[in-house]
Design an enzyme around this catalytic site. Structure first.
Site, PDB file in Angstrom:
ATOM      1  N   ARG A 372     -42.562   2.059 -25.732  1.00 50.54           N
ATOM      2  CA  ARG A 372     -42.286   1.136 -26.927  1.00 50.54           C
ATOM      3  C   ARG A 372     -43.446  -0.064 -26.752  1.00 50.54           C
ATOM      4  NH1 ARG A 372     -36.691   2.411 -26.812  1.00 50.54           N
ATOM      5  NH2 ARG A 372     -36.084   1.618 -24.804  1.00 50.54           N
ATOM      6  N   VAL A 373     -43.887  -0.212 -25.669  1.00 45.63           N
ATOM      7  CA  VAL A 373     -44.947  -1.425 -25.861  1.00 45.63           C
ATOM      8  C   VAL A 373     -46.404  -0.849 -25.333  1.00 45.63           C
ATOM      9  CG1 VAL A 373     -43.173  -3.021 -25.304  1.00 45.63           C
ATOM     10  CG2 VAL A 373     -44.409  -2.184 -23.327  1.00 45.63           C
TER      11      VAL A 373
END
Lengths: 513, 127
Positions: A372-373
């Site tokens: 996600r990051v």
């Protein structure tokens, strides 16, 4: 030796020695069993305070967990067989801490900081004491993930990139390569020269000692052990030791993060950690919840993983990356602990048993894995080639059901399937052979731009080997350019294109002759 | 609802507090324990009862541990120190492991003035 010298040294050492009277809050053991005790007295004790059990065979330490009306529930760390009913328990006024420092590098220690290898005792003077439970860094002291943590695994670095300070879950069934993946990631850290190599901490929770010995041997023989610390709570250690092991590993990581360095901690695995906490909680008579886990099992893992962080410049700029591992039963990722940890982490690497049995190793399911990051930390060079890779693979997955009717399909669809098969092939990778990211970029560049379509799938592996050999021998300069700039400029692209074409041509020629 | 040994102890204390016939009350109490299937807790209940009863009286357990059996002069000195703090119930034990000095346990506080502890600290400083 001079007698005065000895006296002077002794005097210096004794300067801080002021013997006084010590006052302590005490209690007596009421019951003990399975590493859990009930203690009377101890009216001043605090939650998670360290306790000292004074037995006839010396002191054993423990942690106060349940503070009830008339008794205290505590877990014993270490051997509880010497503790008897009526033994004295002293409160220490300290929280449980772990000795951390540079000296730990290359060592194998237990969750209390005692060495388990044959390299002699740790000198405590060089080590700082870090509390095992500590509050995670706050919002102000953090910054977004910006530097990549290259894993050396093609499938991960291209499609699910990990950044320094990220928490990425590795999840999958037993015997499918979760630990192998983690070990490969440790091995790669010395190869990645663009950023400073992170200190790697491998926390083995409830693992077989033989497996850990093999891992340590492997790391040693490949020179990665000097950058690594292994914390081991083996299968025969008591549940309380399993319980504190990841927190101890995290404390080591925090020490290096506070020093402005990067650290990588691998928790292998958190499902066993959850079991040990369940055991301790049930013995402490805390009410069971879903799957008999206690109500705070989510908080247990979230507070542990929250301590992974990327600190901002004002706080030294260090980072702690966490790679927890979860073992699923029969690929069930919707069980209690897997869903918990999936929701806590910044993404997961899902290893699929079906892919594993098809011979795709690492058996990484690109569809179910996410980061996600990490994409914000990916290098530009990798981003340029990987965005197309992800798209092509997704299209290939949709068409995979039609592979057997390939001859009846239209031209465009068949091409798409061909491309997909070759891309899936280049993402395969044997164990213990992490690849530097600049080489990964070159290979994926060849794949997504269709150069490999001319080769049969069976020869992709051969091409990869020859191509890397060629890059090593002839194109060292280009590789270092990609490595240092992290970008794929037009000029490099041109050079890379000619290198790929040359290699394909050479391979085809050899095939003919 | 489960009744803890501590609750039983308070209950026992209250029913036996102002009664001429303690024996009957204790018998009744045992009947209740039997009815609740809690006879196995009797040891814990007695321990809690003892502690609770002492607390109500304002008495405090004091244990004095010395390396050798305490002489009369030492005893007098310690009693003198303690006489202002409620009603001490003093128990003396000798433990040669202490080497020297004195250790006192008052309720759940331990005051350790033994030579053993001082030597241990010295060892820590020197190592």
């Amino acid at each position: 030796m001079d007698k005065n010298f000895i006296i002077e040294t002794l005097k210096k050492q004794l300067a801080d020695y002021r013997p006084g009277v010590e006052t302590a809050n005490i209690g007596k053991v009421l019951r003990i069993g399975d590493g859990i005790t009930a203690i009377s007295g101890l009216s001043q004790v605090m939650a998670s305070e360290m306790l000292e059990f004074i037995t006839s065979e010396g002191s054993v330490y423990g942690v106060a967990l349940n503070l009830e009306e008339n008794q205290v529930g505590a877990m014993v760390l270490g051997d509880f067989k010497g503790i008897k009913e009526g033994d004295l328990v002293k409160s220490t006024g300290k929280v449980l801490s772990f000795p951390v420092g540079k000296e730990l590098l290359g060592r194998v220690v237990d969750p209390l900081g005692n060495p388990l290898d044959d390299l002699g005792p740790l000198s405590l003077k060089e080590l700082a004491l870090y509390p095992i439970e500590r509050k995670a860094p706050g919002v102000i002291s953090r910054e977004p993930v910006s530097a990549p943590l290259h894993t050396g695994i093609k499938a991960i670095d291209s499609t699910i990139p990990i950044g320094r300070g990220q928490r990425e879950l590795i999840i999958g069934d037993r015997q499918i390569g979760k630990t192998a993946l983690a070990i490969d990631i440790i091995l790669n850290q010395l190869q990645d020269t663009r950023y400073k190599s992170p200190i790697c901490i491998y926390v083995a929770i409830g693992q077989k000692s033989s497996k850990v010995a093999r891992i340590v041997e492997e790391l040693k023989s490949r020179g990665a052990m000097e950058n690594t610390i292994v914390v081991l709570a083996s299968a025969s250690d008591s549940a309380p030791l399993w319980y504190i092991a990841p927190f101890a590993g995290c404390a080591i990581g925090e020490y290096f993060m506070d020093k402005g360095q990067d650290a990588l901690v691998i928790y292998d695995d958190l499902s066993k950690h959850a079991w040990s906490y369940r055991q301790a909680s049930l013995l402490l008579r805390r009410p069971p919840g879903r799957e008999a886990y206690p109500g705070d099992i989510f908080y247990l893992h979230s507070r542990l993983l929250e301590r992974a962080a990327k600190l901002n410049k004002a706080n030294g700029g260090g980072s702690l990356t966490a790679l927890p591992i979860i073992e699923t039963q029969l690929s069930d990722i919707s069980a209690y602990i897997p869903t918990n940890v999936i929701s806590i982490t910044d993404g997961q690497i899902y290893l699929d048993s079906e892919l594993f049995y098809q011979g795709i190793k690492p058996a990484l399911s690109v569809g179910l894995s996410v980061s996600r990051v990490g994409s914000s930390a990916q290098t530009k060079a990798m981003k340029k080639v990987a965005s197309r890779l992800r798209l092509e693979l997704a299209q290939y997955r949709e068409l995979q059901a039609f592979v057997q009717f390939a001859s009846e399909l239209d031209e465009a669809t068949r091409k798409r399937i061909d491309r997909g098969q070759r891309l899936a092939e280049i993402l395969k990778q044997p164990q213990y052979s992490p690849i530097p990211f600049e080489k990964q970029v070159c290979l994926i560049y060849a794949g997504v731009n269709g150069y490999l379509d001319q080769l049969p799938v069976a020869r992709i592996r051969e091409f990869e080997e020859k191509f890397f050999q060629y890059l090593n021998d002839r194109k060292e300069e280009m590789l270092s350019k990609i490595r240092d700039s992290g970008d794929l400029s037009e000029e490099i692209k041109k050079e890379l294109k000619s290198a790929v074409e040359f290699q394909i041509h050479a391979l085809n020629e050899r095939n003919k002759s | 609802m489960k009744i803890t040994p501590f609750q039983y102890a308070i209950f026992l204390y209250q029913i036996t507090l102002k009664t001429p016939d303690v024996k009957k009350k204790v018998n009744d109490f045992l009947g209740i324990l039997a009815k609740n299937n809690d006879l196995g807790k009797i040891n814990e209940i007695m321990r809690e009862f003892e502690a609770y009863e002492k607390k109500q009286r304002g008495a405090e357990d004091v244990e004095i541990i010395s390396a050798r059996p305490a002489g009369p002069a030492l005893k007098r000195q310690v009693f003198g120190l303690l006489k202002d703090g409620g009603k001490p119930e003093i128990k003396e034990t000798a433990d040669p492991d202490l080497i020297g000095g004195l250790t006192m346990i008052i309720g759940d506080t331990m005051i350790d003035g033994s030579l053993r502890r001082k030597l241990r600290e010295l060892k820590k400083v020197l190592s």
